[in-house]
Enzyme design. Structure first.
Site, PDB file in Angstrom:
ATOM      1  CG  HIS A 159       3.317 102.537  55.370  1.00  0.00           C
ATOM      2  ND1 HIS A 159       4.096 102.054  56.398  1.00  0.00           N
ATOM      3  CD2 HIS A 159       3.092 101.479  54.546  1.00  0.00           C
ATOM      4  CE1 HIS A 159       4.348 100.779  56.201  1.00  0.00           C
ATOM      5  NE2 HIS A 159       3.750 100.400  55.080  1.00  0.00           N
ATOM      6  CG  ASN A 207       2.387 101.379  59.425  1.00  0.00           C
ATOM      7  OD1 ASN A 207       2.004 102.539  59.321  1.00  0.00           O
ATOM      8  ND2 ASN A 207       3.579 101.079  59.919  1.00  0.00           N
ATOM      9  CG  ASP A 245       4.807 107.997  57.906  1.00  0.00           C
ATOM     10  OD1 ASP A 245       5.313 107.032  58.518  1.00  0.00           O
ATOM     11  OD2 ASP A 245       5.001 108.222  56.701  1.00  0.00           O
ATOM     12  CD  GLU A 293       7.195  99.433  65.850  1.00  0.00           C
ATOM     13  OE1 GLU A 293       6.932  98.238  66.081  1.00  0.00           O
ATOM     14  OE2 GLU A 293       7.775  99.827  64.825  1.00  0.00           O
ATOM     15  CG  ASP A 296       7.524  98.912  70.520  1.00  0.00           C
ATOM     16  OD1 ASP A 296       8.435  98.921  69.679  1.00  0.00           O
ATOM     17  OD2 ASP A 296       6.422  98.360  70.352  1.00  0.00           O
TER      18      ASP A 296
END
Length: 326
Positions: free
Chosen positions: A216, A211, A220, A246, A203
């Site tokens: 975003h 973000n 990404d 994530e 994680d």
């Protein structure tokens, strides 16, 4: 269910989005020689052969998700005597009371198959007659070439649908569905041959702030770069998948606790040292190793609890479920 639907001259059943039979008419129960209650609550794949299960995964589920309906699928349902019943299936995805259902009807195809066999036999006789002339041979050759092209096109479409159904579109890694199927397969191998394996949940630390701060698209990009790193660092036999958000998951066949923890540390340090574009991240990792009493749910839960402990202990660290539970 009203009497007309219950006794209709075709089988009817309704599936949940997970493939569980929610309702079925008497015609279907009679067709498969089951009591209706024997069908309800069962997964539809309980009544499919291995080949038909594969067909359901590679065609039915992806197609009905994309287009909302599937028409004239030919497959076989397995009756209570384990004999296959050839049927033609039509299905449609519908919303009722906020839930998604797949309503299906099936019609037995035995008589049609007999007719098709007769047609194929007649076709063969005609082909033998046509072979008496050169012109007929040329026509047959062209038809054969067209058949091969269409067959290849169908195989390509099926392969594309299968890939789409098992691949995460952002990162290109395998998706959660593929991971869950692989986890069950590795558990079966463990119970069969006592071949150990370990499970990682990785994680990204403070991913929400990435973000929120950079947007975003940057988030990404980080996910994509991390996916590339995990793929590059893994073995061919390892399963690497995006679990969601994530979180990434890995299955390491053959790795017990002593082997898995150093590998997880290598992943952790590699992530910390590798730029993700213009950004750097750290990751917390939870590790669990299969034990005799484990199921897919329990081993995943243990890895998740180990991940939680890594997060709670300051992040950017590896925790094995065994060490956490001592």
């Amino acid at each position: 269910m009203d009497l007309q639907l219950d006794t209709a001259p075709c089988g009817y059943f309704s599936l949940s989005s997970a493939g569980i039979i929610q309702s079925a008419n008497r015609t279907l129960a009679n067709m498969l020689a089951y009591e209706r209650d024997d069908l309800l609550g069962k997964h539809i794949e309980s009544f499919l052969s291995v080949t038909n299960k594969l067909f359901f995964h590679t065609y039915f589920y992806p197609f009905i998700q994309l287009y909302g309906q599937v028409g004239e699928i030919f497959l076989s349902l397995r009756a209570s005597d384990q004999l296959d019943i050839p049927v033609l299936l039509n299905g449609v995805r519908q919303e009722r009371d906020g839930e998604t259902f797949i309503d299906c009807v099936v019609v037995e195809m035995r008589k049609r198959l007999e007719h098709e066999k007769d047609i194929l036999k007649t076709k063969k006789q005609l082909e033998e007659l046509y072979e008496a002339t050169n012109e007929a041979n040329k026509k047959l050759e062209r038809l054969h070439q067209e058949y091969e092209i269409k067959q290849q096109e169908l195989m390509n479409v099926n392969h594309l649908l299968e890939t789409m159904a098992l691949t995460d579109p952002l990162t290109g890694l395998k998706n959660r569905r593929f991971f869950q199927e692989s986890l069950l397969a590795n558990i079966a191998a463990y119970h069969r041959a006592r071949t150990p394996f370990s499970l990682f949940i990785i994680d990204i630390d403070h991913f929400k702030s990435i973000n929120d701060t950079y947007g975003h698209p940057i988030g990404d990009l980080v996910l994509t770069k991390l996916a590339q790193l995990l793929r590059a660092e893994s073995r061919e036999i390892d399963i690497v998948a995006r679990f969601g958000g994530e979180e990434f998951v890995l299955i390491l066949p053959g790795a017990d606790r002593d082997a898995a923890v150093p590998v997880a540390e290598r992943y952790r340090s590699k992530i910390e040292a590798t730029p993700m574009g213009d950004y750097r991240i750290t990751a917390s990792i939870g590790v669990a190793t299969i034990a005799p009493e484990e199921t897919d749910q329990t081993v995943l839960h243990k890895a998740d609890q180990a991940l939680y402990h890594s997060k709670a202990s300051g992040r950017n660290r590896v925790t094995h479920a065994v060490d956490f539970n001592k």
